[in-house]
Scaffold this active site. Structure first.
Site, PDB file in Angstrom:
ATOM      1  CG  PHE A 137      -0.327   0.415   2.511  1.00 10.64           C
ATOM      2  CD1 PHE A 137      -0.361   1.746   2.923  1.00 10.64           C
ATOM      3  CD2 PHE A 137       0.276  -0.514   3.345  1.00 10.64           C
ATOM      4  CE1 PHE A 137       0.200   2.136   4.120  1.00 10.64           C
ATOM      5  CE2 PHE A 137       0.840  -0.132   4.549  1.00 10.64           C
ATOM      6  CZ  PHE A 137       0.809   1.189   4.931  1.00 10.64           C
ATOM      7  CE  LYS A 138       3.844   1.340   4.801  1.00 13.38           C
ATOM      8  NZ  LYS A 138       5.117   1.025   5.406  1.00 13.38           N
ATOM      9  CG  ASP A 139       3.970   0.607  -4.457  1.00 16.56           C
ATOM     10  OD1 ASP A 139       5.136   1.011  -4.337  1.00 16.56           O
ATOM     11  OD2 ASP A 139       3.677  -0.588  -4.643  1.00 16.56           O
ATOM     12  CB  THR A 167       8.451   2.503   4.162  1.00 17.67           C
ATOM     13  OG1 THR A 167       7.187   2.661   4.799  1.00 17.67           O
ATOM     14  CG2 THR A 167       9.002   3.869   3.817  1.00 17.67           C
TER      15      THR A 167
END
Length: 473
Positions: free
Chosen positions: A113-115, A146
């Site tokens: 999800f960090k993308d 991250t």
């Protein structure tokens, strides 16, 4: 829009200033001087927007120092179906008729999800640095996701170097390979002999050295960077609208959380007027956040008490973004927030139970639960069997805790954190088969490694940064 520090420092400048700043000079985190809100009618006007247009509507009030057309272009260049492998960018998938939904956030370049925020950071860093004719040396810490998201976002960015700290031997084999296989002139992977909190503390120590920070142009990509929190708030709006609820109807969100950035973005969306009922924090065995929302006491864990778990990206004993939450609970009182955080720094618990501030916590919509290794194995197995959906261990923590807080007739959206391929060992233990992985990552564990191991020592870190940058001059 001007920004201030959570610890009371006055004007930190505008968005582009805090983007490059990382920590505020007083050690606090940047926050907007006010949080704009949408009316019910304005929210309805956002319902049909495509992702990049929705991102502009949500983020524009906080980013008024970049020309409108330039910001729109940056967002359209970021949120592209070919990058996130979906026309919707963040699809929402029901888990049968359970009332649970998965918000898919892991289809980007690094499968986490960090993308969603980091791809925007890559674009906006490049834009601001070009316009200022400056360079930036990013110093970050990662518990697993991250790092790869930041490094993939900064590939080929000539004005940016990335120094990424990770806890030596504490990431999954896939996560390590994903980062350490990169052999790029602007990427420096540093494995620290310690836990994630040690890495995070090193980042803060370097930032606290104003002379070193200024001399070597040190910036941040961790969720201490306001731009990341802001970008993450967008997908709460997108998910809510995807549910097709009547105007004003509530939805609940469950977020696996260690550093509190992802779920704080949901709180920001709620403060902006999105009808979020509950924000459910899912912890693993490192349950500092669960303890706070259950008892009112926030008590950080020293590194030696941070458990090594099968949801390693949440193996965190001190949640950096929690300071932003305390700042809002304190009524945006930087002096009070600073006092609380100094106590945290001394290893003392911060207890709000029985104080007027605890009423604010109760009214903020947060509840919390926790999960164990056995719980997540069982949840991965059940989700696979009942819904034909394979999930990673962190998402499993979320699904388990979400079920405990479901309300009749209210959809519960579980935020996916990563694809199961990133945690093959645990997923295989649960379902006795290997999860699929994208072809581009096949056999990545066999690739050559490019990293250095350093002790948990700020002087050793500064020396390494200095040496690498002086080689480039």
């Amino acid at each position: 829009m001007k920004y201030v520090s959570t610890r009371g420092t006055g004007d930190l400048g505008r968005f582009s200033d805090v983007l490059l700043m990382g920590l505020a000079p007083d050690g606090g985190l940047a926050m907007p001087e006010r949080i704009p809100t949408f009316t019910a009618a304005e929210l309805e006007g956002l319902r049909q927007l495509k992702y990049a247009d929705l991102a502009f509507a949500v983020m524009r009030p906080f980013i008024d120092d970049i020309p409108e057309e330039d910001l729109k272009r940056l967002l359209k260049d970021t949120y592209r179906p070919d990058v996130f492998h979906s026309q919707d960018i963040t699809p929402v998938t029901p888990l049968g008729n359970s009332g649970l939904y998965l918000l898919e956030l892991s289809n980007g370049p690094s499968l986490a999800f960090k993308d969603m925020a980091m791809q925007f950071l890559g674009q906006v860093f490049e834009y601001v640095l070009e316009h200022r004719d400056e360079r930036l040396n990013i110093l970050g810490a990662t518990s697993g996701d991250t790092g790869s998201a930041a490094e993939y976002a900064m590939l080929g960015k000539p004005r940016v170097n990335v120094f990424m700290l990770s806890p030596h031997g504490r990431m999954s084999a896939f996560q390590q390979a994903q980062m350490f296989s990169l052999n790029e002139p602007n990427i420096f992977n540093i494995a620290v002999e310690g836990v994630f909190d040690d890495c995070q503390d090193l980042v803060k120590e370097v930032n606290a050295d104003a002379e070193f920070k200024a001399r070597y142009d040190i910036g941040a990509v961790n969720s201490i960077n306001w731009a990341r929190v802001l970008a993450q708030a967008v997908y709460y709006f997108k998910a809510y609208f995807a549910l097709g609820l009547p105007a004003g109807a509530e939805a609940d969100f469950c977020v696996p959380s260690g550093n509190f950035g992802n779920v704080f973005a949901g709180y920001l969306a709620r403060k902006m007027g999105l009808p979020i009922g509950q924000l459910v924090v899912a912890s693993n065995e490192n349950d500092v956040l669960y303890e706070f929302f259950s008892t009112g006491a926030y008590h950080v864990r020293p590194g030696e008490r941070v458990a090594k778990t099968s949801s390693p990206s949440m193996d965190i004993g001190k949640a950096s973004n929690f300071e932003r939450y305390l700042y809002l609970i304190a009524g945006e009182n930087g002096e009070q927030t600073g006092a609380w955080w100094r106590a945290v720094g001394r290893g003392e618990p911060v207890s709000l139970s029985g104080t007027p501030h605890w009423d604010g916590v109760k009214a903020s919509g947060f509840v919390a639960g926790r999960s164990t290794h056995a719980d997540r194995l069982q949840t991965i197995r059940q989700t696979d069997q009942q819904f034909g959906r394979l999930i990673d261990p962190h998402t499993a923590d979320g699904v388990l805790v979400a079920q405990q807080f479901q309300r009749p007739g209210v959809p519960m959206v579980c935020l996916e954190t990563a694809l199961p391929a990133k945690f093959e060992e645990t997923v295989q233990e649960a379902v006795q088969r290997q999860p699929d992985r994208p072809e581009r990552f096949r056999d990545i564990e066999k690739a050559d490694r490019h990293s250095i191991v350093l002790p948990n020592d700020v002087q050793a870190l500064k020396t390494y940064i200095r040496e690498q940058l002086e080689k480039k001059v």
